[in-house]
Design an enzyme around this catalytic site. Structure first.
Site, PDB file in Angstrom:
ATOM      1  N   GLY B  33       0.784  -1.353   0.074  1.00 43.23           N
ATOM      2  CA  GLY B  33       0.169   0.068  -0.152  1.00 43.23           C
ATOM      3  C   GLY B  33       0.729   1.343  -0.041  1.00 43.23           C
ATOM      4  N   ALA B  34       0.323   2.206  -0.259  1.00 42.41           N
ATOM      5  CA  ALA B  34       1.152   3.566   0.278  1.00 42.41           C
ATOM      6  C   ALA B  34       1.832   3.632   1.173  1.00 42.41           C
ATOM      7  CB  ALA B  34       0.247   4.416   0.156  1.00 42.41           C
ATOM      8  N   ARG B  37       3.888  -2.444   4.043  1.00 46.14           N
ATOM      9  CA  ARG B  37       3.671  -3.876   3.152  1.00 46.14           C
ATOM     10  C   ARG B  37       3.228  -4.398   4.427  1.00 46.14           C
ATOM     11  NH1 ARG B  37       9.045  -1.505   0.658  1.00 46.14           N
ATOM     12  NH2 ARG B  37      10.379  -2.719   1.611  1.00 46.14           N
ATOM     13  N   LEU B  38       2.781  -5.488   3.440  1.00 43.49           N
ATOM     14  CA  LEU B  38       2.729  -6.398   4.648  1.00 43.49           C
ATOM     15  C   LEU B  38       3.038  -7.847   4.018  1.00 43.49           C
ATOM     16  CD1 LEU B  38      -0.060  -6.664   6.732  1.00 43.49           C
ATOM     17  CD2 LEU B  38      -1.627  -8.012   4.771  1.00 43.49           C
ATOM     18  N   LYS B  53       2.742  -6.433   9.304  1.00 40.65           N
ATOM     19  CA  LYS B  53       3.168  -5.314   8.417  1.00 40.65           C
ATOM     20  C   LYS B  53       4.318  -4.124   9.053  1.00 40.65           C
ATOM     21  CE  LYS B  53      -1.326  -1.716   8.056  1.00 40.65           C
ATOM     22  NZ  LYS B  53      -2.621  -1.801   9.284  1.00 40.65           N
ATOM     23  N   ASP B 233     -12.252   2.724   7.738  1.00 44.02           N
ATOM     24  CA  ASP B 233     -12.262   2.370   6.417  1.00 44.02           C
ATOM     25  C   ASP B 233     -13.235   0.709   6.236  1.00 44.02           C
ATOM     26  OD1 ASP B 233     -11.808   1.993   4.153  1.00 44.02           O
ATOM     27  OD2 ASP B 233      -9.120   1.389   4.361  1.00 44.02           O
TER      28      ASP B 233
END
Lengths: 240, 346
Positions: B33-34, B37-38, B53, B233
């Site tokens: 993601g911005a 990272r996962l 994460k 979210d």
């Protein structure tokens, strides 16, 4: 395969010894293994536990001693900063499982590896890593060895340093512990730990009282699983 | 270590975070993601799968600010997860963290995102004309002129392409989607316009397992809000449907689910994930915005399941004290009128 069955055998034999020592039910289901133990002089060894994400240069050795008689003496070695006694001595009554103790080891090791130790060495760091609070003295008192400690978990973390390029081997550590800890070597297993866990203390130290949903869980295994999850979270968030 | 990764691993394109440098089992990059990272990795032992994460430092930020932001965000997320856990809100456990190094190690939740579970369910139990086998429905198609809304298709496909880039979309999803693209774009059509559409909607509205799932979603969100947390979210991609414990391990379940022949199931527990945007708040406004975001996400991700959104609100109402629930739901009406952002006028 062979190793695991050997471990099982060890655990069984160990139980028998403990039973014998404590004079509990001479005709326990494990009684027959007593005979086995007469034939095989198997000693309980320290367990070397490989941890995920930890480099292979760093080793974690764990020993479990029950009915320890010289806790006060062992504690005095720590207080005197005796360098021969660089161990994490943890009171087993406040430990709920292998994962609980190993998580503290993991946390201490990551601090060691990133150079962010908050205490003098990786072993004291392990003991404070068990605590959910920021107070180091409190952590030693609650989770470390005290004069009244009966059941003791010993962790030795080794890695090569500039001063000592070859860390002591498991056998050397084992020998030193056998000479100095007066207690019954026991397998480092969840079952053996569960026998000595004082859940009252665990709940108090990790602030698990006053959670109605937790008290409402009837199934003991489920409830302990939930508590263990909260314990790990509390440790991870210590002092931050 | 990165060199040992098989070429299929996207991880090769990023340097592994320092903490994963010594993983015995090669970690997999799951999402990028911005902000971070996962990775999928393990905690202590291979029997304990975990999600890591990682928030890498941003070279364009001032180092001091960068360190402070990373630290604050890792800690905020971990604190909120722990708080949820204490309040019995189903979220992943926090296994470990290093706020200075910018990583957070969380319990691995097996199963699929609710988004995938609902879409698989809809595709199997309520096939649209376009996704039904051609022979079986040819007649009906001819007589009733069933077509699928093009607009709806577009929404679906863009969403899924986005997911695909993130690398978490199971194969059957992609396949289902291409399938629809092939045949489904024959013209404009809306559910309400034909009798058949009304019938399909009625069948979805009376789908008991789907209704139960929607109600559970509402209950979980209600519990979260009761704990004084807003998610920030809420989408069906940020909820996992953890299958009930069986003999299969989580990994096996995930594999069978990607198999196109897998049977759709809505059994299991809802687990909320990704608290990167969450905050502590008990205000009606923030809670209503959470629900509104979820409602909009439903509208775009599962337009056909949107008729069941009132079930979510019913579940929500049951999980909060009556007075609070009522005022949040009243606030939701306001938010629907004006959108997520509050007017800055007056």
């Amino acid at each position: 395969m062979v190793r695991s069955s050997l471990n099982n055998l060890r655990a069984v034999i160990l139980r028998t010894r403990v039973d014998r020592m404590q004079q509990i039910q001479p005709r326990s289901p494990l009684h027959h293994t007593y005979i086995l133990s007469q034939f095989f002089a198997i000693t309980i060894m320290l367990e070397t536990v490989p941890l995920e994400l930890i480099p292979p240069t760093h080793s974690v050795h764990v020993g479990f001693y029950r009915n320890v008689r010289n806790s006060a003496k062992l504690q005095s070695h720590l207080l005197a900063r005796n360098t021969d006694f660089e161990y994490a001595f943890v009171d087993a009554s406040v430990v709920s499982s292998r994962v609980h103790l190993l998580s503290a080891a993991f946390r201490a090791l990551t601090a060691q590896l990133s150079g962010t130790l908050r205490t003098p060495n990786v072993h004291s760091e392990l003991v404070t890593s068990l605590s959910p609070s920021h107070n180091i003295a409190d952590a030693y008192r609650r989770f470390g060895i005290g004069p009244d400690t009966k059941d003791l978990l010993v962790v030795k973390i080794t890695f090569p340093t500039d001063a000592v390029p070859t860390p002591p081997s498991r056998e050397q550590i084992q020998k030193h512990l056998d000479e100095n800890v007066e207690g019954t070597p026991t397998d480092f297993s969840d079952e053996a730990i569960a026998e000595v866990t004082d859940w009252g203390k665990v709940k108090k130290y990790y602030k698990l009282n006053g959670l109605p949903w937790l008290d409402a869980i009837k199934d003991q295994e489920e409830s302990r699983g939930q508590m263990q999850g909260l314990v790990l979270g509390a440790m991870a968030l210590r002092g931050v | 270590m990165a060199a040992q990764l098989p070429p299929t691993h996207v991880a090769a394109s990023f340097p592994l975070p320092h903490v994963l440098a010594h993983a015995a089992i090669a970690p997999t990059l799951l999402a990028q993601g911005a902000e971070g990272r996962l990775y999928k990795t393990n905690h202590l032992h291979p029997s304990r799968p975990a999600a890591l994460k990682y928030r890498p430092s941003k070279p364009y930020r001032h180092p001091i600010l960068d360190a402070r932001l990373t630290r604050a965000r890792i800690l905020a997320e971990a604190r909120i997860l722990y708080r949820c856990r204490r309040e019995a809100v189903p979220v992943p456990l926090v296994f470990a963290l290093d706020e200075a190094a910018g990583w957070l190690l969380l319990e691995w939740i097996s199963g699929d995102p609710v988004r995938v579970a609902i879409n698989t369910w809809l595709a199997q139990k309520h096939p649209t004309a376009s996704s039904r086998p051609r022979a079986a429905v040819a007649q009906k198609v001819a007589s009733l002129g069933s077509r699928i809304s093009e607009e709806q298709e577009d929404d679906d496909s863009t969403h899924q392409q986005k997911q695909q880039q993130q690398g978490d979309v199971p194969k059957h999803q992609v396949r289902e989607n291409t399938n629809q693209d092939d045949k489904g774009t024959t013209g404009k059509w809306s559910d309400e316009e034909t009798e058949n559409g009304g019938e399909a909607r009625r069948r979805i509205r009376e789908d008991a397992p789907l209704k139960a799932l929607m109600r559970n979603v509402g209950t979980v969100v209600g519990k979260l809000h009761r704990a004084g947390i807003v998610h920030g979210d809420l989408t069906t991609s940020n909820m996992m449907l953890r299958p009930p414990p069986t003999a299969d391990s989580g990994i096996e379940t995930a594999e069978t689910a990607t198999d196109s022949g897998a049977k759709a199931s809505l059994d299991g527990d809802i687990v909320l994930i990704d608290f990167g945007l969450s905050s502590q708040s008990s205000s009606d406004e923030d809670r209503a915005v959470d629900l509104y975001v979820l409602e909009r996400a439903f509208g775009s991700t599962h337009p056909r399941a949107e008729v069941l959104f009132p079930e979510v609100l019913e579940g929500y109402r049951g999980a909060l004290p009556a007075k609070q629930a009522t005022s949040v739901l009243r606030k939701l009406e306001d938010v629907r009128m004006r959108g997520r952002k509050r007017s800055m006028v007056g």
